[in-house]
Design a protein around this motif. Sequence first.
Motif, PDB file in Angstrom:
ATOM      1  N   ARG A 221       0.839  -1.202   0.000  1.00  0.00           N
ATOM      2  CA  ARG A 221       0.000   0.000   0.000  1.00  0.00           C
ATOM      3  C   ARG A 221       0.875   1.253   0.000  1.00  0.00           C
ATOM      4  N   TYR A 222       1.904   1.267   0.825  1.00  0.00           N
ATOM      5  CA  TYR A 222       2.803   2.422   0.883  1.00  0.00           C
ATOM      6  C   TYR A 222       3.541   2.598  -0.440  1.00  0.00           C
ATOM      7  N   MET A 223       3.924   1.491  -1.059  1.00  0.00           N
ATOM      8  CA  MET A 223       4.588   1.556  -2.366  1.00  0.00           C
ATOM      9  C   MET A 223       3.670   2.221  -3.392  1.00  0.00           C
ATOM     10  N   PHE A 224       2.391   1.831  -3.394  1.00  0.00           N
ATOM     11  CA  PHE A 224       1.430   2.428  -4.324  1.00  0.00           C
ATOM     12  C   PHE A 224       1.170   3.896  -3.969  1.00  0.00           C
ATOM     13  N   ALA A 225       1.046   4.199  -2.687  1.00  0.00           N
ATOM     14  CA  ALA A 225       0.771   5.579  -2.260  1.00  0.00           C
ATOM     15  C   ALA A 225       1.916   6.517  -2.629  1.00  0.00           C
ATOM     16  N   THR A 226       3.149   6.081  -2.421  1.00  0.00           N
ATOM     17  CA  THR A 226       4.287   6.946  -2.776  1.00  0.00           C
ATOM     18  C   THR A 226       4.406   7.095  -4.290  1.00  0.00           C
ATOM     19  N   THR A 227       4.028   6.064  -5.018  1.00  0.00           N
ATOM     20  CA  THR A 227       4.020   6.172  -6.484  1.00  0.00           C
ATOM     21  C   THR A 227       2.998   7.220  -6.923  1.00  0.00           C
ATOM     22  N   ARG A 228       1.858   7.262  -6.252  1.00  0.00           N
ATOM     23  CA  ARG A 228       0.851   8.294  -6.542  1.00  0.00           C
ATOM     24  C   ARG A 228       1.411   9.680  -6.266  1.00  0.00           C
ATOM     25  N   LYS A 229       2.039   9.840  -5.097  1.00  0.00           N
ATOM     26  CA  LYS A 229       2.599  11.143  -4.735  1.00  0.00           C
ATOM     27  C   LYS A 229       3.638  11.599  -5.755  1.00  0.00           C
ATOM     28  N   LYS A 230       4.468  10.672  -6.176  1.00  0.00           N
ATOM     29  CA  LYS A 230       5.488  10.997  -7.178  1.00  0.00           C
ATOM     30  C   LYS A 230       4.832  11.413  -8.493  1.00  0.00           C
ATOM     31  N   ALA A 231       3.788  10.713  -8.891  1.00  0.00           N
ATOM     32  CA  ALA A 231       3.098  11.037 -10.144  1.00  0.00           C
ATOM     33  C   ALA A 231       2.494  12.438 -10.101  1.00  0.00           C
ATOM     34  N   VAL A 232       1.918  12.800  -8.965  1.00  0.00           N
ATOM     35  CA  VAL A 232       1.353  14.146  -8.822  1.00  0.00           C
ATOM     36  C   VAL A 232       2.475  15.182  -8.816  1.00  0.00           C
ATOM     37  N   SER A 233       3.534  14.914  -8.067  1.00  0.00           N
ATOM     38  CA  SER A 233       4.667  15.829  -7.984  1.00  0.00           C
ATOM     39  C   SER A 233       5.324  16.041  -9.346  1.00  0.00           C
ATOM     40  N   ASP A 234       5.405  14.968 -10.132  1.00  0.00           N
ATOM     41  CA  ASP A 234       6.022  15.042 -11.457  1.00  0.00           C
ATOM     42  C   ASP A 234       5.039  15.480 -12.543  1.00  0.00           C
ATOM     43  N   GLU A 235       3.829  15.855 -12.116  1.00  0.00           N
ATOM     44  CA  GLU A 235       2.768  16.314 -13.018  1.00  0.00           C
ATOM     45  C   GLU A 235       2.396  15.279 -14.075  1.00  0.00           C
ATOM     46  N   GLU A 236       2.468  14.000 -13.690  1.00  0.00           N
ATOM     47  CA  GLU A 236       2.012  12.918 -14.559  1.00  0.00           C
ATOM     48  C   GLU A 236       0.502  12.739 -14.455  1.00  0.00           C
ATOM     49  N   VAL A 237      -0.084  13.322 -13.415  1.00  0.00           N
ATOM     50  CA  VAL A 237      -1.517  13.220 -13.162  1.00  0.00           C
ATOM     51  C   VAL A 237      -2.071  14.639 -13.077  1.00  0.00           C
ATOM     52  N   PRO A 238      -3.124  14.941 -13.838  1.00  0.00           N
ATOM     53  CA  PRO A 238      -3.723  16.284 -13.776  1.00  0.00           C
ATOM     54  C   PRO A 238      -4.569  16.432 -12.517  1.00  0.00           C
ATOM     55  N   ILE A 239      -3.909  16.594 -11.373  1.00  0.00           N
ATOM     56  CA  ILE A 239      -4.575  16.547 -10.072  1.00  0.00           C
ATOM     57  C   ILE A 239      -5.653  17.615  -9.933  1.00  0.00           C
ATOM     58  N   GLU A 240      -5.509  18.746 -10.577  1.00  0.00           N
ATOM     59  CA  GLU A 240      -6.523  19.804 -10.479  1.00  0.00           C
ATOM     60  C   GLU A 240      -7.891  19.309 -10.915  1.00  0.00           C
ATOM     61  N   GLU A 241      -7.928  18.373 -11.851  1.00  0.00           N
ATOM     62  CA  GLU A 241      -9.198  17.834 -12.330  1.00  0.00           C
ATOM     63  C   GLU A 241      -9.900  16.982 -11.278  1.00  0.00           C
ATOM     64  N   PHE A 242      -9.181  16.557 -10.249  1.00  0.00           N
ATOM     65  CA  PHE A 242      -9.749  15.648  -9.258  1.00  0.00           C
ATOM     66  C   PHE A 242      -9.939  16.281  -7.882  1.00  0.00           C
ATOM     67  N   LYS A 243      -9.541  17.526  -7.706  1.00  0.00           N
ATOM     68  CA  LYS A 243      -9.590  18.141  -6.378  1.00  0.00           C
ATOM     69  C   LYS A 243     -11.005  18.232  -5.819  1.00  0.00           C
ATOM     70  N   TYR A 244     -12.007  18.280  -6.683  1.00  0.00           N
ATOM     71  CA  TYR A 244     -13.382  18.364  -6.193  1.00  0.00           C
ATOM     72  C   TYR A 244     -13.773  17.113  -5.402  1.00  0.00           C
ATOM     73  N   MET A 245     -13.016  16.041  -5.548  1.00  0.00           N
ATOM     74  CA  MET A 245     -13.344  14.795  -4.857  1.00  0.00           C
ATOM     75  C   MET A 245     -12.772  14.738  -3.438  1.00  0.00           C
ATOM     76  N   PHE A 246     -11.840  15.623  -3.122  1.00  0.00           N
ATOM     77  CA  PHE A 246     -11.142  15.531  -1.849  1.00  0.00           C
ATOM     78  C   PHE A 246     -12.027  16.030  -0.711  1.00  0.00           C
ATOM     79  N   PRO A 247     -12.301  15.201   0.285  1.00  0.00           N
ATOM     80  CA  PRO A 247     -13.211  15.599   1.356  1.00  0.00           C
ATOM     81  C   PRO A 247     -12.687  16.705   2.254  1.00  0.00           C
ATOM     82  N   ASP A 248     -11.397  17.008   2.195  1.00  0.00           N
ATOM     83  CA  ASP A 248     -10.866  18.073   3.046  1.00  0.00           C
ATOM     84  C   ASP A 248     -11.014  19.447   2.403  1.00  0.00           C
ATOM     85  N   ARG A 249     -11.605  19.521   1.233  1.00  0.00           N
ATOM     86  CA  ARG A 249     -11.843  20.794   0.551  1.00  0.00           C
ATOM     87  C   ARG A 249     -13.248  21.299   0.893  1.00  0.00           C
ATOM     88  N   LYS A 250     -13.419  22.630   0.862  1.00  0.00           N
ATOM     89  CA  LYS A 250     -14.743  23.194   1.144  1.00  0.00           C
ATOM     90  C   LYS A 250     -15.777  22.681   0.149  1.00  0.00           C
TER      91      LYS A 250
END
Length: 133
Positions: A71-100
């Motif tokens: 799980r940690y291996m997959f989670a860090t791979t996700r973080k790296k993908a977002v950091s390296d802009e391999e994932v258009p994270i802005e398109e998914f921010k509406y899903m994050f429960p910590d956002r207003k």
Amino acid sequence: MDYSRDVQVACQKILDNCTDCGACVSECKLLQEINEDLTALAARKPSVEEAYSCTLCGLCEGVCPSSLSPRYMFATTRKKAVSDEEVPIEEFKYMFPDRKRNVMKMYREVNGIDYKDLKVDLSLYAAPESCLP
């Protein structure tokens, strides 16, 4: 932040300590679909698609006799993908429960649902009584 090192450390821990017993694979649908032993997956590092296919439920950790964390291996791979802009994270921010403004809040607003309307069956939870409301 550069998450490349975190991914390398997570994968190396699996490479160094995994016995390939298959406990995680036997419990995890994703690992079954990938159809590789865990050390082979760690050696090549998971793809971004594989990382985002993981639900991060932690079942793999729970059954691992070596206390490893795919799980940690997959989670860090996700973080790296977002950091390296391999994932258009802005398109998914509406899903994050910590956002207003998130998809869950919008759903409740549209359907007139409030938390006080939700009925919780506490008999479904396996928590000590001291943790229950």
